[in-house]
Design a protein around this motif. Structure first.
Motif, PDB file in Angstrom:
ATOM      1  N   PRO A 136      10.870  -4.348  18.282  1.00  0.00           N
ATOM      2  CA  PRO A 136      11.432  -3.584  17.161  1.00  0.00           C
ATOM      3  C   PRO A 136      12.949  -3.719  17.057  1.00  0.00           C
ATOM      4  CG  PRO A 136       9.765  -2.302  18.262  1.00  0.00           C
ATOM      5  CD  PRO A 136       9.946  -3.548  19.087  1.00  0.00           C
ATOM      6  N   MET A 137      13.419  -3.900  15.825  1.00  0.00           N
ATOM      7  CA  MET A 137      14.836  -4.108  15.577  1.00  0.00           C
ATOM      8  C   MET A 137      15.255  -3.367  14.322  1.00  0.00           C
ATOM      9  SD  MET A 137      16.815  -7.644  14.591  1.00  0.00           S
ATOM     10  CE  MET A 137      15.940  -7.681  13.022  1.00  0.00           C
ATOM     11  N   GLU A 138      16.340  -2.634  14.418  1.00  0.00           N
ATOM     12  CA  GLU A 138      16.927  -1.993  13.255  1.00  0.00           C
ATOM     13  C   GLU A 138      18.400  -2.368  13.195  1.00  0.00           C
ATOM     14  OE1 GLU A 138      16.352   2.208  13.400  1.00  0.00           O
ATOM     15  OE2 GLU A 138      14.398   2.106  12.441  1.00  0.00           O
ATOM     16  N   SER A 139      18.873  -2.685  12.012  1.00  0.00           N
ATOM     17  CA  SER A 139      20.287  -2.975  11.845  1.00  0.00           C
ATOM     18  C   SER A 139      20.857  -2.065  10.766  1.00  0.00           C
ATOM     19  CB  SER A 139      20.496  -4.446  11.466  1.00  0.00           C
ATOM     20  OG  SER A 139      19.777  -4.760  10.301  1.00  0.00           O
ATOM     21  N   ALA A 140      22.136  -1.762  10.902  1.00  0.00           N
ATOM     22  CA  ALA A 140      22.779  -0.857   9.951  1.00  0.00           C
ATOM     23  C   ALA A 140      22.862  -1.505   8.576  1.00  0.00           C
ATOM     24  CB  ALA A 140      24.172  -0.491  10.452  1.00  0.00           C
ATOM     25  N   PRO A 141      22.687  -0.726   7.513  1.00  0.00           N
ATOM     26  CA  PRO A 141      22.826  -1.281   6.167  1.00  0.00           C
ATOM     27  C   PRO A 141      24.289  -1.595   5.890  1.00  0.00           C
ATOM     28  CG  PRO A 141      22.606   1.096   6.054  1.00  0.00           C
ATOM     29  CD  PRO A 141      22.390   0.717   7.490  1.00  0.00           C
ATOM     30  N   PRO A 142      24.560  -2.501   4.954  1.00  0.00           N
ATOM     31  CA  PRO A 142      25.948  -2.750   4.563  1.00  0.00           C
ATOM     32  C   PRO A 142      26.607  -1.461   4.097  1.00  0.00           C
ATOM     33  CG  PRO A 142      24.474  -4.402   3.621  1.00  0.00           C
ATOM     34  CD  PRO A 142      23.607  -3.340   4.221  1.00  0.00           C
ATOM     35  N   VAL A 143      27.902  -1.368   4.290  1.00  0.00           N
ATOM     36  CA  VAL A 143      28.622  -0.143   3.936  1.00  0.00           C
ATOM     37  C   VAL A 143      28.438   0.191   2.473  1.00  0.00           C
ATOM     38  CG1 VAL A 143      30.902   0.941   3.800  1.00  0.00           C
ATOM     39  CG2 VAL A 143      30.319  -0.502   5.757  1.00  0.00           C
ATOM     40  N   GLU A 144      28.433  -0.836   1.606  1.00  0.00           N
ATOM     41  CA  GLU A 144      28.297  -0.567   0.172  1.00  0.00           C
ATOM     42  C   GLU A 144      26.939   0.030  -0.167  1.00  0.00           C
ATOM     43  OE1 GLU A 144      27.364  -5.012   0.803  1.00  0.00           O
ATOM     44  OE2 GLU A 144      28.787  -3.503   1.538  1.00  0.00           O
ATOM     45  N   ILE A 145      25.916  -0.259   0.634  1.00  0.00           N
ATOM     46  CA  ILE A 145      24.594   0.332   0.405  1.00  0.00           C
ATOM     47  C   ILE A 145      24.561   1.767   0.908  1.00  0.00           C
ATOM     48  CG2 ILE A 145      22.157   0.194   1.067  1.00  0.00           C
ATOM     49  CD1 ILE A 145      22.991  -1.898  -0.951  1.00  0.00           C
ATOM     50  N   LEU A 146      25.174   1.989   2.070  1.00  0.00           N
ATOM     51  CA  LEU A 146      25.171   3.325   2.654  1.00  0.00           C
ATOM     52  C   LEU A 146      25.932   4.320   1.791  1.00  0.00           C
ATOM     53  CD1 LEU A 146      24.342   5.007   5.135  1.00  0.00           C
ATOM     54  CD2 LEU A 146      26.522   4.391   6.181  1.00  0.00           C
ATOM     55  N   LYS A 147      27.029   3.873   1.174  1.00  0.00           N
ATOM     56  CA  LYS A 147      27.883   4.785   0.434  1.00  0.00           C
ATOM     57  C   LYS A 147      27.753   4.644  -1.080  1.00  0.00           C
ATOM     58  CE  LYS A 147      31.351   5.107   4.086  1.00  0.00           C
ATOM     59  NZ  LYS A 147      31.000   6.498   4.408  1.00  0.00           N
ATOM     60  N   ALA A 148      26.894   3.756  -1.542  1.00  0.00           N
ATOM     61  CA  ALA A 148      26.790   3.500  -2.979  1.00  0.00           C
ATOM     62  C   ALA A 148      26.258   4.712  -3.732  1.00  0.00           C
ATOM     63  CB  ALA A 148      25.887   2.294  -3.230  1.00  0.00           C
ATOM     64  N   ASP A 149      26.904   4.996  -4.847  1.00  0.00           N
ATOM     65  CA  ASP A 149      26.424   6.081  -5.712  1.00  0.00           C
ATOM     66  C   ASP A 149      25.240   5.617  -6.545  1.00  0.00           C
ATOM     67  OD1 ASP A 149      28.429   7.818  -4.840  1.00  0.00           O
ATOM     68  OD2 ASP A 149      29.860   7.030  -6.307  1.00  0.00           O
ATOM     69  N   LYS A 150      25.173   4.321  -6.805  1.00  0.00           N
ATOM     70  CA  LYS A 150      24.095   3.758  -7.603  1.00  0.00           C
ATOM     71  C   LYS A 150      23.200   2.929  -6.700  1.00  0.00           C
ATOM     72  CE  LYS A 150      23.199   1.002 -11.747  1.00  0.00           C
ATOM     73  NZ  LYS A 150      23.802   0.181 -12.834  1.00  0.00           N
ATOM     74  N   GLU A 151      21.906   3.177  -6.749  1.00  0.00           N
ATOM     75  CA  GLU A 151      20.980   2.436  -5.896  1.00  0.00           C
ATOM     76  C   GLU A 151      20.034   1.599  -6.733  1.00  0.00           C
ATOM     77  OE1 GLU A 151      19.078   5.381  -3.565  1.00  0.00           O
ATOM     78  OE2 GLU A 151      18.309   6.510  -5.257  1.00  0.00           O
ATOM     79  N   ALA A 152      19.240   0.781  -6.062  1.00  0.00           N
ATOM     80  CA  ALA A 152      18.353  -0.153  -6.753  1.00  0.00           C
ATOM     81  C   ALA A 152      17.342   0.575  -7.618  1.00  0.00           C
ATOM     82  CB  ALA A 152      17.636  -1.019  -5.728  1.00  0.00           C
TER      83      ALA A 152
END
Length: 401
Positions: A136-152
């Motif tokens: 099992p592996m988890e990696s941190a999301p890019p900063v712009e994804i973590l802090k983005a006001d607009k998501e997919a």
């Protein structure tokens, strides 16, 4: 006749100096024992620790100690398996002095290659097909994804299974109005690519609405169908990180008070399950069982908490039950994580019945995830009621804090 005079050195020592030296030695010993006592009595998270010393100590297993003592007393050698080989002193000294295991390249490469430390875990129980290349592996999301006001934008939501409904029929066994299981999500927004429009990067599989919390809903329904009262806490830990300006690595710092508050508010809670999503692609996180597709499950245990052995026993039991009832492969096994690059506790030090479970990977669908959640609810209920039938809670109630 000539008399000779002998010369000598006369040393005069005052009694007060001897007393001072003796007192200084006594206070030195008291100080050493006091400091040692304080250090060993601290809670694990506050103790001074060294990864290097810890890794070196791990090389001193029971078989090695028996072999070393057997060099002096051959009676100890009788306790060793007949097919065991005597350790080579040169190999042991090399491991202790360098913390490098020639049988495990990660011990060397992990210090030299950026990002390689993500694989610096330990497989305690290997599920079928599980090895150090796909643990099992988890990696941190890019900063712009973590802090983005607009998501997919979302897609394929019309294919989402309907919200689980509890059967009207009453189960044969029940906890009554008591909630025994607490489900929460430290990485609340971990999501799945089939539902994120235009997103193909696994590191960007995050969403505030369609995420691992839906797996928690399915697991709750499966447990309550089998009479086990369950609470699902959907506190958005990722949103709290954004509000406080904290990074992804502080997620457990934020989820810990949530769990502590739940334990204080309901002393009947016995089990604490943190649901996550793995970062691997579908070929490594999916299995076919009787012609149906399931998302694989992995159990993760923090190696730096006082409840490690109890947590591990619970995870092992659930793994073996899944193997027995659904065939080998649905459970990827039990993995231990610790060290400087990970949390190492995962809130599992709060209870002797706490586990972290990875459900599927970034490419799995909720149809596959829900089947796995139902399978886990099935074996968990079997484990729970079997333990209850012998007159004691399965494992232990949560520690009173």
């Amino acid at each position: 006749m000539r008399l000779s005079k002998r010369s000598g050195i006369i040393v005069a020592v005052q009694g007060t100096h001897l007393v001072k030296a003796a007192l200084a030695f006594v206070f030195f010993l008291i100080g050493i024992f006091s400091i040692s006592g304080v250090m060993t009595s601290l809670r694990p998270e506050y103790r001074i620790s060294s990864d290097s010393v810890n890794e070196a100590a791990m090389n001193l297993n029971g078989q090695l100690l028996f072999s070393l003592m057997g060099w002096e007393n051959h009676q100890f050698l009788k306790a060793l398996p007949k097919d065991s080989e005597a350790p080579k002193l040169s190999t042991v000294m090399f491991k202790l002095s360098t913390n490098i295991n020639l049988d495990d390249p990660r011990s060397l490469l992990g210090r030299e290659l950026p990002g390689f430390s993500l694989f610096d875990g330990k497989i305690l129980v290997a599920g079928e097909g599980t090895n150090y290349t796909n643990m099992p592996m988890e990696s941190a999301p890019p900063v712009e994804i973590l802090k983005a006001d607009k998501e997919a934008a979302l897609q394929n939501t019309d294919e989402l299974p309907p919200a689980p409904q509890n059967d009207t029929g009453a189960p044969l066994l029940t906890t009554g109005g008591r909630k025994a299981v607490y489900i929460y999500f430290t990485h609340t927004r971990e999501s799945y690519l089939p539902y994120l429009k235009g997103v193909t990067d696994p590191d960007k599989a995050y969403h505030s609405k369609v995420n691992v919390t839906k797996v928690g809903d399915q697991l709750k329904a499966g447990l309550e169908k089998r009479g086990i009262g369950t609470t699902v806490d959907k506190t958005d830990v990722m949103a709290n990180l954004n509000k406080k300006g904290l990074g992804f690595g502080k997620a457990y710092q934020e989820s810990r008070p949530v769990v502590e508050a739940a334990m204080t508010g309901d002393r009947n809670l016995q089990y604490f399950i943190d649901i996550h999503r793995d970062g691997y692609r579908k070929e490594k996180t999916t299995i076919q069982i009787n012609g149906k597709s399931y998302a694989k499950i992995a159990f993760v245990i923090g190696g730096e908490n006082a409840n490690h052995e109890k947590n591990l026993a619970l995870a092992k039991e659930l793994h073996h039950l899944l193997d027995k009832k659904y065939g080998k492969g649905l459970s990827r096994g039990v993995v231990e994580k610790k060290g400087a690059t990970t949390n190492g506790k995962f809130n599992q030090d709060l209870s002797r019945n706490a586990i972290l479970i990875e459900f599927g990977g970034v490419d799995n669908t909720f149809e596959e995830l829900n089947r796995s959640a139902d399978a886990l609810a099935d074996v968990f209920s079997e484990f729970y009621w079997q333990a209850e039938s012998v007159g004691a809670p399965a494992q232990q109630p949560p520690d009173k804090k």
